[in-house]
Design a protein around this motif. Structure first.
Motif, PDB file in Angstrom:
ATOM      1  N   ASP A 577       0.783  -1.229   0.000  1.00  0.00           N
ATOM      2  CA  ASP A 577       0.000   0.000   0.000  1.00  0.00           C
ATOM      3  C   ASP A 577       0.818   1.283   0.000  1.00  0.00           C
ATOM      4  O   ASP A 577       0.312   2.347  -0.365  1.00  0.00           O
ATOM      5  N   LYS A 578       2.084   1.214   0.423  1.00  0.00           N
ATOM      6  CA  LYS A 578       2.835   2.464   0.583  1.00  0.00           C
ATOM      7  C   LYS A 578       4.335   2.181   0.662  1.00  0.00           C
ATOM      8  O   LYS A 578       4.774   1.023   0.750  1.00  0.00           O
ATOM      9  N   THR A 579       5.112   3.248   0.632  1.00  0.00           N
ATOM     10  CA  THR A 579       6.557   3.156   0.844  1.00  0.00           C
ATOM     11  C   THR A 579       6.825   3.153   2.343  1.00  0.00           C
ATOM     12  O   THR A 579       6.371   4.044   3.075  1.00  0.00           O
ATOM     13  N   LEU A 580       7.547   2.160   2.811  1.00  0.00           N
ATOM     14  CA  LEU A 580       7.839   2.048   4.243  1.00  0.00           C
ATOM     15  C   LEU A 580       8.875   3.075   4.675  1.00  0.00           C
ATOM     16  O   LEU A 580       9.786   3.414   3.916  1.00  0.00           O
ATOM     17  N   THR A 581       8.748   3.557   5.915  1.00  0.00           N
ATOM     18  CA  THR A 581       9.696   4.522   6.462  1.00  0.00           C
ATOM     19  C   THR A 581      10.700   3.815   7.368  1.00  0.00           C
ATOM     20  O   THR A 581      10.450   2.712   7.862  1.00  0.00           O
ATOM     21  N   ASP A 582      11.833   4.467   7.604  1.00  0.00           N
ATOM     22  CA  ASP A 582      12.842   3.915   8.510  1.00  0.00           C
ATOM     23  C   ASP A 582      12.286   3.754   9.924  1.00  0.00           C
ATOM     24  O   ASP A 582      12.652   2.817  10.650  1.00  0.00           O
ATOM     25  N   VAL A 583      11.389   4.668  10.331  1.00  0.00           N
ATOM     26  CA  VAL A 583      10.821   4.598  11.675  1.00  0.00           C
ATOM     27  C   VAL A 583       9.993   3.329  11.833  1.00  0.00           C
ATOM     28  O   VAL A 583      10.105   2.607  12.838  1.00  0.00           O
ATOM     29  N   GLU A 584       9.154   3.020  10.821  1.00  0.00           N
ATOM     30  CA  GLU A 584       8.312   1.829  10.895  1.00  0.00           C
ATOM     31  C   GLU A 584       9.160   0.563  10.950  1.00  0.00           C
ATOM     32  O   GLU A 584       8.940  -0.314  11.800  1.00  0.00           O
ATOM     33  N   VAL A 585      10.131   0.463  10.047  1.00  0.00           N
ATOM     34  CA  VAL A 585      10.975  -0.727  10.012  1.00  0.00           C
ATOM     35  C   VAL A 585      11.806  -0.819  11.286  1.00  0.00           C
ATOM     36  O   VAL A 585      12.023  -1.906  11.835  1.00  0.00           O
ATOM     37  N   GLY A 586      12.250   0.335  11.794  1.00  0.00           N
ATOM     38  CA  GLY A 586      13.039   0.351  13.020  1.00  0.00           C
ATOM     39  C   GLY A 586      12.281  -0.209  14.208  1.00  0.00           C
ATOM     40  O   GLY A 586      12.860  -0.903  15.066  1.00  0.00           O
ATOM     41  N   GLU A 587      10.968   0.060  14.279  1.00  0.00           N
ATOM     42  CA  GLU A 587      10.162  -0.462  15.381  1.00  0.00           C
ATOM     43  C   GLU A 587      10.084  -1.989  15.334  1.00  0.00           C
ATOM     44  O   GLU A 587      10.163  -2.664  16.366  1.00  0.00           O
ATOM     45  N   TRP A 588       9.932  -2.538  14.112  1.00  0.00           N
ATOM     46  CA  TRP A 588       9.856  -4.000  13.989  1.00  0.00           C
ATOM     47  C   TRP A 588      11.207  -4.635  14.324  1.00  0.00           C
ATOM     48  O   TRP A 588      11.257  -5.664  14.983  1.00  0.00           O
ATOM     49  N   MET A 589      12.291  -3.997  13.888  1.00  0.00           N
ATOM     50  CA  MET A 589      13.616  -4.543  14.169  1.00  0.00           C
ATOM     51  C   MET A 589      13.930  -4.481  15.666  1.00  0.00           C
ATOM     52  O   MET A 589      14.584  -5.373  16.216  1.00  0.00           O
ATOM     53  N   LYS A 590      13.443  -3.450  16.349  1.00  0.00           N
ATOM     54  CA  LYS A 590      13.644  -3.361  17.793  1.00  0.00           C
ATOM     55  C   LYS A 590      12.916  -4.493  18.506  1.00  0.00           C
ATOM     56  O   LYS A 590      13.445  -5.101  19.461  1.00  0.00           O
ATOM     57  N   SER A 591      11.698  -4.786  18.032  1.00  0.00           N
ATOM     58  CA  SER A 591      10.953  -5.890  18.626  1.00  0.00           C
ATOM     59  C   SER A 591      11.699  -7.202  18.446  1.00  0.00           C
ATOM     60  O   SER A 591      11.772  -8.031  19.377  1.00  0.00           O
ATOM     61  N   VAL A 592      12.263  -7.413  17.241  1.00  0.00           N
ATOM     62  CA  VAL A 592      13.033  -8.637  16.978  1.00  0.00           C
ATOM     63  C   VAL A 592      14.266  -8.686  17.872  1.00  0.00           C
ATOM     64  O   VAL A 592      14.556  -9.707  18.519  1.00  0.00           O
ATOM     65  N   THR A 593      15.002  -7.567  17.932  1.00  0.00           N
ATOM     66  CA  THR A 593      16.240  -7.521  18.716  1.00  0.00           C
ATOM     67  C   THR A 593      15.978  -7.763  20.202  1.00  0.00           C
ATOM     68  O   THR A 593      16.678  -8.548  20.857  1.00  0.00           O
ATOM     69  N   ASP A 594      14.956  -7.085  20.755  1.00  0.00           N
ATOM     70  CA  ASP A 594      14.660  -7.228  22.183  1.00  0.00           C
ATOM     71  C   ASP A 594      14.275  -8.667  22.512  1.00  0.00           C
ATOM     72  O   ASP A 594      14.685  -9.213  23.559  1.00  0.00           O
ATOM     73  N   THR A 595      13.510  -9.306  21.633  1.00  0.00           N
ATOM     74  CA  THR A 595      13.071 -10.679  21.899  1.00  0.00           C
ATOM     75  C   THR A 595      14.238 -11.652  21.819  1.00  0.00           C
ATOM     76  O   THR A 595      14.352 -12.577  22.644  1.00  0.00           O
ATOM     77  N   LEU A 596      15.120 -11.469  20.839  1.00  0.00           N
ATOM     78  CA  LEU A 596      16.289 -12.342  20.728  1.00  0.00           C
ATOM     79  C   LEU A 596      17.206 -12.184  21.938  1.00  0.00           C
ATOM     80  O   LEU A 596      17.704 -13.167  22.514  1.00  0.00           O
ATOM     81  N   ASN A 597      17.433 -10.941  22.365  1.00  0.00           N
ATOM     82  CA  ASN A 597      18.309 -10.699  23.522  1.00  0.00           C
ATOM     83  C   ASN A 597      17.713 -11.219  24.815  1.00  0.00           C
ATOM     84  O   ASN A 597      18.443 -11.506  25.790  1.00  0.00           O
ATOM     85  N   ALA A 598      16.395 -11.373  24.855  1.00  0.00           N
ATOM     86  CA  ALA A 598      15.738 -11.851  26.076  1.00  0.00           C
ATOM     87  C   ALA A 598      15.885 -13.354  26.268  1.00  0.00           C
ATOM     88  O   ALA A 598      15.602 -13.875  27.357  1.00  0.00           O
ATOM     89  N   GLN A 599      16.329 -14.053  25.196  1.00  0.00           N
ATOM     90  CA  GLN A 599      16.523 -15.494  25.325  1.00  0.00           C
ATOM     91  C   GLN A 599      17.801 -15.782  26.122  1.00  0.00           C
ATOM     92  O   GLN A 599      18.781 -15.034  26.041  1.00  0.00           O
ATOM     93  N   SER A 600      17.808 -16.847  26.882  1.00  0.00           N
ATOM     94  CA  SER A 600      18.933 -17.180  27.757  1.00  0.00           C
ATOM     95  C   SER A 600      20.209 -17.400  26.949  1.00  0.00           C
ATOM     96  O   SER A 600      20.251 -18.238  26.046  1.00  0.00           O
ATOM     97  N   ALA A 601      21.236 -16.587  27.237  1.00  0.00           N
ATOM     98  CA  ALA A 601      22.575 -16.691  26.629  1.00  0.00           C
ATOM     99  C   ALA A 601      22.580 -16.342  25.138  1.00  0.00           C
ATOM    100  O   ALA A 601      23.505 -16.710  24.413  1.00  0.00           O
ATOM    101  N   TRP A 602      21.541 -15.612  24.676  1.00  0.00           N
ATOM    102  CA  TRP A 602      21.525 -15.144  23.287  1.00  0.00           C
ATOM    103  C   TRP A 602      21.971 -13.680  23.267  1.00  0.00           C
ATOM    104  O   TRP A 602      21.685 -12.912  24.187  1.00  0.00           O
ATOM    105  N   GLN A 603      22.641 -13.286  22.202  1.00  0.00           N
ATOM    106  CA  GLN A 603      23.117 -11.899  22.106  1.00  0.00           C
ATOM    107  C   GLN A 603      23.148 -11.463  20.634  1.00  0.00           C
ATOM    108  O   GLN A 603      23.822 -12.079  19.801  1.00  0.00           O
ATOM    109  N   VAL A 604      22.378 -10.422  20.348  1.00  0.00           N
ATOM    110  CA  VAL A 604      22.417  -9.856  18.984  1.00  0.00           C
ATOM    111  C   VAL A 604      23.745  -9.143  18.794  1.00  0.00           C
ATOM    112  O   VAL A 604      24.139  -8.320  19.631  1.00  0.00           O
ATOM    113  N   ARG A 605      24.405  -9.454  17.707  1.00  0.00           N
ATOM    114  CA  ARG A 605      25.726  -8.858  17.450  1.00  0.00           C
ATOM    115  C   ARG A 605      25.606  -7.415  16.968  1.00  0.00           C
ATOM    116  O   ARG A 605      24.676  -7.065  16.276  1.00  0.00           O
TER     117      ARG A 605
END
Length: 605
Positions: A577-605
């Motif tokens: 429907d539209k051109t995505l913005t950096d802010v929108e994509v950044g929010e999804w990537m933050k959700s991914v990063t926070d969830t990965l880092n919350a796993q035991s002994a996992w660390q996003v590089r």
């Protein structure tokens, strides 16, 4: 062509049906309807019917035939008056361009506002009222389909030439634009001064236009070479109601009817005295007859019409005919320049009676059509698609080649292609920009095309394949080495033999899915996990948290070190429907990063 129901009603005694029903009748039997606004219909008249259909009279004639409602009046079937000529008006014509020209001189007119009925008629179809003279010319054109024009006689001269323009001549039109003309165009010009008065058949000139101070007018009602009009309009980018009619070649007979109605209307709204009419007829069309039988109608349409029904269609359309044995010998009215051969008559019968009356039958299965060559080509395509290749289809024109087109569609590519390779090279280069959306990061771009190429003496089928290695079949024997683009002459392959036994149902292809018109966005993410954690577990979390606009998640790198494993993924986001913005994509990537880092002994590089 915009028409109005109230204007059409003038042609009938019986009340016309509602506008919506008129629109349906025209749609199913004659013309598409672009839109309806109130009682106004915008009718899409294609070129084959434009000679008569770009007029209220033409649309009324169609409604009469389709709905079988008789016309109250038909201005093209009425007797023409006999006008006296005049030596006060002299018109020279170029006979190669002017098929017919009917001119008149009127003195003693009064220019002013149009009466209410005339203004309302023009406004009902989107035309702006200017003054009574100009409005009269526009009304006649919209009513009969014959363009007309009025010159201020005192500004234009009594001696007029319709001639070729001279290179470098200019004209300023009524709308204020100035155009430079070429020798391929035609103009109206003052013989005595050489001054250009207008672009013939297209647009009037400002210096000869009718104003409130005009008292004498030169009326021009002409018929001109349609090809010249079309080329001039295209060259000048000057498209008008007049040019759209002339380029579709209305009958020269129409000029006299246009002059008759215009003289009567000017006398009504502006007064004046007719000094005389000068009619120059350079190319008189012959009478065209076409012959058809009822059996020929049924044979082509698959119908079972009676001779009475066929005869009734011709009568409703206003065609004259006689029976000669089992043949209808039909003479169409002069305005129907599209009726030339028996197939034209058959089309008229089919559309007026309604194509919905034709029985639905299966096409016969022909045992004479050999599909083996086609099956051979399809088999090659299916084998390549099964190996992960994508088919492309490119245009047949090229910048260079052995066969040059006399009238190229694209002036930058005036040749027929001698090879498929250049277009494949371009496709590969362009495809690299789209690869993240359709391929994993390390996957090769695998394309192929099958198409015709052209040499000076021949044309043949060719196959071009790009990237790494394709093994089609021992019959073809065309392997492609890694990183290459190779082309093969399929005329040397027995495609008919290759098509024997082809079973397309064996090749099950994926269903089509709509693609987005908006750009995709790439993001990479890498995460350390304890040794033994599978990549699928990482990918599962990414897909859950990245949102619904994640189109791809591809693992492109993995390695282990000191009891840990690193997985690196490329994420592709895209919206329909539209051109995505950096802010929108950044929010999804933050959700991914926070969830990965919350796993035991996992660390996003």
């Amino acid at each position: 062509m915009k028409v109005h129901r109230a204007w059409l009603q003038k042609y009938f005694d019986s009340p016309l049906p509602p506008t919506a029903e008129i629109a349906d009748a025209l749609t199913f039997h004659a013309f598409e309807i672009e839109e309806t606004v109130g009682d106004m219909l915008d009718v899409k008249v294609l070129p084959d019917r434009a000679a008569y259909g770009l007029s209220h009279r033409g649309i009324a004639r169609e409604i009469s035939a389709i709905l079988n409602i008789p016309l109250k009046i038909d201005p093209l079937r009425e007797v023409l008056p006999q006008w006296s000529t005049t030596d006060k008006l002299n018109i020279e014509t170029d006979p190669e361009f002017v098929l017919r020209h009917t001119g008149a001189l009127i003195t003693g007119i009064t220019v002013g506002p149009s009466p209410a009925w005339l203004r309302e008629a023009l406004e009902s179809v989107g035309q702006r009222s200017i003054n009574n003279i100009v409005d009269a010319t526009n009304y006649v054109m919209l009513n009969l389909g014959q363009p007309t024009h009025a010159f201020d006689a005192l500004k234009s001269s009594s001696k007029i030439a319709i001639r070729k323009a001279k290179a470098g001549e200019t004209v300023t039109t009524l709308s204020g634009e100035t155009y430079e003309l070429s020798e391929k165009m035609h103009v109206f010009a003052n013989v005595e001064t050489g001054e250009v008065l207008d672009v013939a058949g297209i647009k009037g000139g400002l210096n000869s236009g009718v104003t409130e101070s005009t008292t004498s007018i030169f009326i021009s009602v002409g018929n001109y070479d349609g090809t010249t009009i079309r080329k001039t309009a295209q060259a000048l980018k000057l498209f008008t109601d007049a040019s759209s009619r002339f380029q579709n070649r209305p009958s020269p007979e129409l000029t006299a009817y246009g002059m008759r109605d215009l003289l009567a209307l000017i006398a009504e709204v502006a007064g004046g005295t007719l000094e005389g009419v000068v009619d120059t007829y350079n190319h008189r069309p012959g009478v065209v007859t076409a012959r058809v039988t009822q059996k020929q109608v049924d044979s082509l349409l698959g119908s079972e019409y009676s001779e009475k029904e066929v005869a009734d269609v011709f009568t409703r359309l206003g065609f004259s005919f006689v029976k000669s044995g089992d043949e209808f010998v039909v003479t169409s009215p002069f305005e129907r320049t599209d009726i030339v051969i028996k197939e034209d008559l058959i089309e008229e019968v089919g559309r007026i009676l309604g194509y919905d009356r034709l029985p639905a039958v299966l096409l016969p299965v022909s045992g004479t059509v050999d599909q083996r060559r086609y099956h051979g080509i399809e088999r090659i395509k299916d084998v390549l698609v099964g190996q992960g290749y994508s088919e492309i289809s490119t245009q047949s024109f090229a910048k260079k080649g052995e066969v040059q087109l006399a009238n190229p569609l694209d002036v930058e590519n005036p040749y027929l292609r001698p090879s498929l390779v250049p277009n494949m090279q371009k496709a590969v280069e362009q495809g690299k920009h789209m690869m993240p959306l359709i391929l994993s990061p390390k996957a090769p771009l695998k394309l192929f095309e099958i198409g015709t190429v052209f040499s000076r003496d021949n044309e043949y089928l060719s196959l071009v394949i790009s990237e790494p290695y394709a093994e089609l079949d021992p019959v073809l024997g065309v392997p492609v080495m890694a990183g290459s683009i190779a082309e093969y002459d399929l005329s040397k392959v027995d495609l008919e033999a290759y098509g024997d036994g082809y079973e397309p149902e064996k090749y099950v292809l994926g269903a089509f899915s709509q693609f987005s018109l908006y750009p995709f966005v790439l993001r990479d993410i890498a995460v350390w996990v304890p040794e033994g954690v599978e990549g699928s577990a990482v990918e599962k979390i990414i897909r859950e948290k990245a949102g619904t606009l994640l189109k791809r998640c591809d693992l492109f790198d993995t390695f282990s070190k000191e009891g840990r494993t690193s997985y690196a993924y490329r994420l592709v986001f895209q919206s329909m429907d539209k051109t995505l913005t950096d802010v929108e994509v950044g929010e999804w990537m933050k959700s991914v990063t926070d969830t990965l880092n919350a796993q035991s002994a996992w660390q996003v590089r």
